[in-house]
Write an enzyme that holds these catalytic residues in place. Sequence first.
Site, short mmCIF file in Angstrom:
data_model
loop_
_atom_site.label_atom_id
_atom_site.label_comp_id
_atom_site.label_asym_id
_atom_site.label_seq_id
_atom_site.Cartn_x
_atom_site.Cartn_y
_atom_site.Cartn_z
N SER A 100 0.85 -1.19 0.00
CA SER A 100 0.00 0.00 0.00
C SER A 100 0.89 1.24 0.00
O SER A 100 1.94 1.27 0.63
CB SER A 100 -0.97 -0.02 1.18
OG SER A 100 -0.27 0.05 2.39
N GLY A 113 -0.28 4.64 0.41
CA GLY A 113 -1.00 5.83 0.88
C GLY A 113 -1.76 6.49 -0.25
O GLY A 113 -2.50 5.83 -0.99
N GLY A 128 -2.08 5.00 -3.85
CA GLY A 128 -2.80 3.76 -4.15
C GLY A 128 -2.08 2.54 -3.62
O GLY A 128 -1.52 2.58 -2.52
N GLY A 146 -5.00 1.22 5.98
CA GLY A 146 -4.34 -0.05 5.67
C GLY A 146 -5.10 -1.23 6.26
O GLY A 146 -5.17 -2.30 5.63
N ASP A 147 -5.66 -1.04 7.43
CA ASP A 147 -6.43 -2.13 8.07
C ASP A 147 -7.69 -2.43 7.25
O ASP A 147 -8.07 -3.59 7.07
CB ASP A 147 -6.81 -1.76 9.50
CG ASP A 147 -5.58 -1.39 10.32
OD1 ASP A 147 -4.48 -1.88 10.00
OD2 ASP A 147 -5.72 -0.59 11.27
N1 LIG Z 1 -4.60 10.23 1.31
C1 LIG Z 1 -5.17 9.22 0.67
N2 LIG Z 1 -5.95 9.46 -0.41
C2 LIG Z 1 -6.54 8.44 -1.08
N3 LIG Z 1 -6.40 7.15 -0.73
C3 LIG Z 1 -5.63 6.87 0.32
C4 LIG Z 1 -4.97 7.88 1.08
N4 LIG Z 1 -4.29 7.29 2.09
C5 LIG Z 1 -4.52 5.97 1.97
N5 LIG Z 1 -5.32 5.70 0.91
C6 LIG Z 1 -5.82 4.40 0.47
O1 LIG Z 1 -5.70 3.47 1.53
C7 LIG Z 1 -4.80 2.41 1.20
C8 LIG Z 1 -3.98 2.00 2.41
O2 LIG Z 1 -3.35 3.13 2.94
P1 LIG Z 1 -1.84 3.16 3.50
O3 LIG Z 1 -0.89 2.82 2.42
O4 LIG Z 1 -1.70 4.49 4.15
O5 LIG Z 1 -1.88 1.98 4.55
P2 LIG Z 1 -0.98 1.77 5.87
O6 LIG Z 1 0.26 2.58 5.76
O7 LIG Z 1 -0.86 0.32 6.08
O8 LIG Z 1 -1.97 2.39 6.94
P3 LIG Z 1 -2.31 1.95 8.47
O9 LIG Z 1 -1.36 0.84 8.82
O10 LIG Z 1 -2.10 3.19 9.24
O11 LIG Z 1 -3.73 1.51 8.46
C9 LIG Z 1 -3.97 2.96 0.04
O12 LIG Z 1 -3.49 1.91 -0.77
C10 LIG Z 1 -4.98 3.86 -0.68
O13 LIG Z 1 -5.81 3.10 -1.54
MG LIG Z 2 -0.49 -0.66 7.88
#
Ligand SMILES: Nc1ncnc2c1ncn2[C@@H]1O[C@H](COP(=O)(O)OP(=O)(O)OP(=O)(O)O)[C@@H](O)[C@H]1O
Ligand SMILES: [Mg+2]
Length: 327
Positions: free
Chosen positions: A238, A240, A243, A269-270
Amino acid sequence: MNPLNPFAHPAQVVTVALNPALDQTIEVAGLQPGVVNRALRMQIDVGGKAVNVASCLSDFGVHAAVAGQLGRDNAALFEELFQRKKIANHCCYLDGLTRINTKLVDTVSGETTDLNMPGPEFAPAAAADLLNQVLERLERLAEHVDWIVLSGSLPPGMPVDVYATIIEQTQAAGVSVLLDTSGAPLKAALAAGPRLIKPNRHELAELFNRPLDSWAALVAAGRELLHGSPAPEWVVVSLGGDGALFLTREQALHAHPLPVAVTSTVGAGDAMVAGLVAARLGDLSLAETAQLATAFSAAKLTRLGPHLPRPAEVRALAEQVVVTPVA
Ligand SMILES: Nc1ncnc2c1ncn2[C@@H]1O[C@H](COP(=O)(O)OP(=O)(O)OP(=O)(O)O)[C@@H](O)[C@H]1O
Ligand SMILES: [Mg+2]
């Protein structure tokens, strides 16, 4: 039968919460360190990654269970969520409080500042005892459960290979494991061959000890994992606001994020992990998996706490997700 949820259906998925948390979200307009900030609003949500995943799964209509540990002194908030969402509670109760993590949401900049507590300190005997109890519960649940989700950090004193042990024992019994953790527990658990992993870019870069700032670098790192021994079948990275990357040995897809109004990125992410499990249960293609998992995240971004709108709304979002092949 689970005494807290006597009418619960047999769980299809169990998430393991070794270090659950209450998430206290405080909204501040223009947060400034070192001065008195007037907060706008405060909300307490039951959280911790494994509980977030179970909560999102339940909103989508998947029967979920949580195993792990809860502090007796503030367990009522978890029990209330489990009852409301018909999540089967298979947690062990420990003395004291479940940790409280604080999220400071700046409503002006849109940034979130996290203050995370480490969790309860486990002596070796207590850690071994908890692991045995969790394994016993997972063994019992394995009769109905198709997927086990191992996600989140470990509390201090818990051996770093605890996820590896759980993966070895449960996958040998025919259940698949989705792993979402970081650092040493991720490294140790990979050696046990989880079927699906979902690191974010930072977690993957830390694992490989090199920056992953291009598509080529990300795909190469993912492919290295997919051709390791043992190897996961799916690697989802992932990214953020950029995508996510969905990889199998045969395919590499980029799921573009949906342009939603972001209320909180906490737990995006969860939600994606929950979407991945829902997609696996439905035996979806990689492209459909990418769409559904991205829709779960997008739906969660629009609200505080680990909650999704109705399944039809999530499915409608999934249809809007653009997926493109990565060269
Ligand atoms: N600012 C954003 N705008 C649009 N989509 C987002 C954004 N932030 C996250 N996403 C969506 O959420 C998905 C997962 O987010 P991210 O990559 O931040 O996960 P993470 O770092 O594992 O988060 P966490 O562990 O804090 O739940 C991304 O692949 C994207 O599709
Ligand atoms: Mg995460």
